[in-house]
Design an enzyme around this catalytic site. Sequence first.
Site, mmCIF file in Angstrom:
data_model
loop_
_atom_site.group_PDB
_atom_site.id
_atom_site.type_symbol
_atom_site.label_atom_id
_atom_site.label_comp_id
_atom_site.label_asym_id
_atom_site.label_seq_id
_atom_site.Cartn_x
_atom_site.Cartn_y
_atom_site.Cartn_z
ATOM 1 N N ALA A 223 44.724 -63.432 38.608
ATOM 2 C CA ALA A 223 44.404 -64.440 37.580
ATOM 3 C C ALA A 223 42.942 -64.353 37.157
ATOM 4 O O ALA A 223 42.600 -64.585 35.997
ATOM 5 C CB ALA A 223 44.700 -65.844 38.117
ATOM 6 N N ASN A 228 41.591 -65.571 30.823
ATOM 7 C CA ASN A 228 42.420 -66.431 29.974
ATOM 8 C C ASN A 228 42.434 -67.913 30.334
ATOM 9 O O ASN A 228 42.532 -68.752 29.463
ATOM 10 C CB ASN A 228 43.858 -65.908 29.935
ATOM 11 C CG ASN A 228 43.968 -64.688 29.053
ATOM 12 O OD1 ASN A 228 43.198 -63.756 29.199
ATOM 13 N ND2 ASN A 228 44.887 -64.691 28.108
ATOM 14 N N CYS A 274 44.702 -52.780 29.406
ATOM 15 C CA CYS A 274 45.315 -52.809 30.742
ATOM 16 C C CYS A 274 44.591 -51.998 31.811
ATOM 17 O O CYS A 274 44.414 -52.466 32.931
ATOM 18 C CB CYS A 274 46.788 -52.424 30.667
ATOM 19 S SG CYS A 274 47.088 -50.733 30.112
ATOM 20 N N ASP A 326 59.028 -59.235 21.948
ATOM 21 C CA ASP A 326 59.221 -58.134 22.893
ATOM 22 C C ASP A 326 58.515 -56.883 22.366
ATOM 23 O O ASP A 326 58.344 -56.722 21.162
ATOM 24 C CB ASP A 326 60.714 -57.805 23.050
ATOM 25 C CG ASP A 326 61.465 -58.861 23.852
ATOM 26 O OD1 ASP A 326 60.807 -59.813 24.331
ATOM 27 O OD2 ASP A 326 62.687 -58.729 24.003
ATOM 28 N N HIS A 332 51.488 -48.752 30.454
ATOM 29 C CA HIS A 332 50.859 -49.966 30.958
ATOM 30 C C HIS A 332 50.368 -49.671 32.369
ATOM 31 O O HIS A 332 51.007 -48.921 33.103
ATOM 32 C CB HIS A 332 51.844 -51.143 30.947
ATOM 33 C CG HIS A 332 51.245 -52.411 31.484
ATOM 34 N ND1 HIS A 332 49.993 -52.839 31.103
ATOM 35 C CD2 HIS A 332 51.687 -53.319 32.388
ATOM 36 C CE1 HIS A 332 49.708 -53.965 31.751
ATOM 37 N NE2 HIS A 332 50.709 -54.274 32.541
ATOM 38 N N ASP A 355 49.192 -57.517 38.826
ATOM 39 C CA ASP A 355 48.879 -57.134 37.446
ATOM 40 C C ASP A 355 47.952 -58.178 36.841
ATOM 41 O O ASP A 355 48.333 -59.327 36.670
ATOM 42 C CB ASP A 355 50.173 -57.014 36.631
ATOM 43 C CG ASP A 355 49.937 -56.390 35.263
ATOM 44 O OD1 ASP A 355 48.767 -56.282 34.848
ATOM 45 O OD2 ASP A 355 50.931 -56.012 34.603
ATOM 46 N N THR A 413 69.427 -47.104 27.180
ATOM 47 C CA THR A 413 69.251 -47.599 28.551
ATOM 48 C C THR A 413 68.345 -46.691 29.376
ATOM 49 O O THR A 413 68.134 -46.943 30.554
ATOM 50 C CB THR A 413 70.616 -47.690 29.268
ATOM 51 O OG1 THR A 413 71.183 -46.371 29.321
ATOM 52 C CG2 THR A 413 71.571 -48.601 28.532
ATOM 53 N N GLU A 446 71.598 -47.309 40.171
ATOM 54 C CA GLU A 446 70.639 -47.857 39.213
ATOM 55 C C GLU A 446 71.313 -48.912 38.342
ATOM 56 O O GLU A 446 70.784 -50.001 38.132
ATOM 57 C CB GLU A 446 70.079 -46.714 38.351
ATOM 58 C CG GLU A 446 69.004 -47.150 37.366
ATOM 59 C CD GLU A 446 69.371 -46.923 35.911
ATOM 60 O OE1 GLU A 446 68.582 -47.324 35.050
ATOM 61 O OE2 GLU A 446 70.465 -46.364 35.651
#
Length: 690
Positions: A223, A228, A274, A326, A332, A355, A413, A446
């Site tokens: 955080a 932010n 990132c 999205d 990333h 993250d 997918t 998977e």
Amino acid sequence: MSALGLQSVDWQIASNRQAHHTERFYGKDLLVRRGQLFQVSLTLSQGLSSGGRVTFTASTGPYPSESANTKAVFPLSNGTSSSGWGAQLVSSRNNVLNISILSPANAPIGRYTLNMQISSQGSDSTLKLGTFILLFNPWLQADSVFMSNHAEREEYVQEDAGIIFVGSTNRISMIGWNYGQFEEGILNICLSVLDNSLNFRRDPATDVARRNDPKYVGRVLSAMINGNDDSGVISGNWSGSYTGGRDPRNWNGSVEILKEWQRSGFRPVRYGQCWVFAGTLNTVLRCLGIPSRVITNFNSAHDTDQNLSVDVYYDPLGRPMDKGSDSVWNFHVWNEAWFVRSDLGPSYNGWQVLDATPQERSQGVFQCGPASVIAIREGNVDWDFDMPFIFAEVNADRITWIYVERWKNSSDTHSVGKYISTKAVGSNSRMDVTEKYKYPEGSSQERQVFEKALRKLKPTMSFSATSASSLAREEREPSISGRFKVAGVLTVGKEVNLILMLKNLTSDTKTVTVNMTAWTIVYNGTLVHEVWKDSVTKSLNPEEEIEHPVKIAYAQYEKYLKADNMIRTTAVCQVTDEPEVVVERDIILDNPTLTLEVLDEAQVQKPVNVQMLFSNPLDEPVKDCVLMVEGSGLLLGSLKIDVPALRPKERSRVRFEILPTRSGTKQLLANFSCNKFPAIKAMLSVDVAE
């Protein structure tokens, strides 16, 4: 009889630091790791009388208390206790006491004060001995951050420079990053990061007490590295416009960022993306003693609504639409930290995702993790912390929507979560860790894990990713296929040459209308500007494949290309009365080369000359040229050199001096920026002799 006084304290800094693996830290503080003995010698004004009693008090934080384990009172004895704080008299000669002090392996980390109380012949005196800093101990089995493998510990705790992978699936490249966790002042800044958190400001006593737990510390740091919700370290910006701050691509490492944050009175440093958040979080974790590494996920999904599918939209002319929240990022970057998960059970110990990039709120704050990598692979999305978001980043289905009279979609997918990468132990090569995050793409396990995750997230699912993908399959198979092929080199300043390959998959003649666009983008898919468009109609014989050339001139993209050097080309192919086929490719243009070379033998405390070479490849001048150089152990702080403007095709040679302070292989990092090239990177390994 006069009260006992303290003449001097010898913290035995050199030998304690050596024993506690903290000798690389800059400065003269006593830095020790928890659960491990350290030695201190006290010289008193007179010898201790035989009936004298000595007790010590170790305390941390603004409200130390024994019940919260932020304060301990313990006697000087002949043996130390196996748990809790203890002090043992090793030897006593005249008025010099040699003492071993032991902290518990689960003590809160941070800055401690150590006092001594002496009761002798009816008089009590309290002597302030000073302060020390207690860190996590990955060398100790009883510590929850214990890492048994020596080579991994060296890499993930002690290595102060590294490699971060960036780019795209068809063009993975690497940048160097200076973690610099041992540099001057960095440890103190890392402790300030904890003291500026919302948790500390709300309830400092509880926050300090919880600093014994790497899960807690990791979550707070995730955080605090973004600005932010708090006075966090870095302000994020993905707009493509970075006025009022530094282009995120210009940073060479975390040291400059952390120092600027402290200098500004803890105001978020502008700007990061990132890898900047992840590089900086990696510095703080390693500095505090939590083993950590930086992870890059290519084609990373940002699923905002927890349905494990990301929806991407196009209009009939092939223009990407900013509809829906999205997205799929070209890459990333996040972190993994190594510790036990007593809350989940021993099979989920080990690497945990953290993250610090602000993407979604968690418990009202932009923070993310820790999430067990093993639990992600098993689809346990209902566990702590932030599992659904991270699971989707590597597993979401991608649904492409196109509007022609009505919305139609097709599902993919396989494209999300590719080539999950980290720097290998002991070298700069890429280690692929994709199989740690998910079972092989297309395997039955998977899909089973994916269905399990969906059931946990949407027990009463009516319409979701599964039904969306089956819906898409009901549509007729397209009769044509397409792909973009690169022709020639992709370089900033040159024309971009692609070929759109169209293939007729049927035994009938087909007429196809193709609408094409090209946009410059930021790596996370933010559209900057349309730079080219074209429409053609082609006739395809049965099973014929044709080539249609695409040419985008430098003059068309020059003004709109960002430091990412990314262009997204899209073709929407339409055969009458059939579903559209969307062909997309993101291309990355190469920067001209920046070369660094060391001109002398590198030796500790001996100035070394380094040369930078750069040729302007353009037919126009470049100006506002700046070279930024840094490297832990090679120079203190960073160098900023103004480089004279360059005429078309002119070659520049800049010499500068560095002063190595530590031996071994060190990493020198450079960033060259000018009005035509916002961020050109170079790195060089320098072997420094003693």
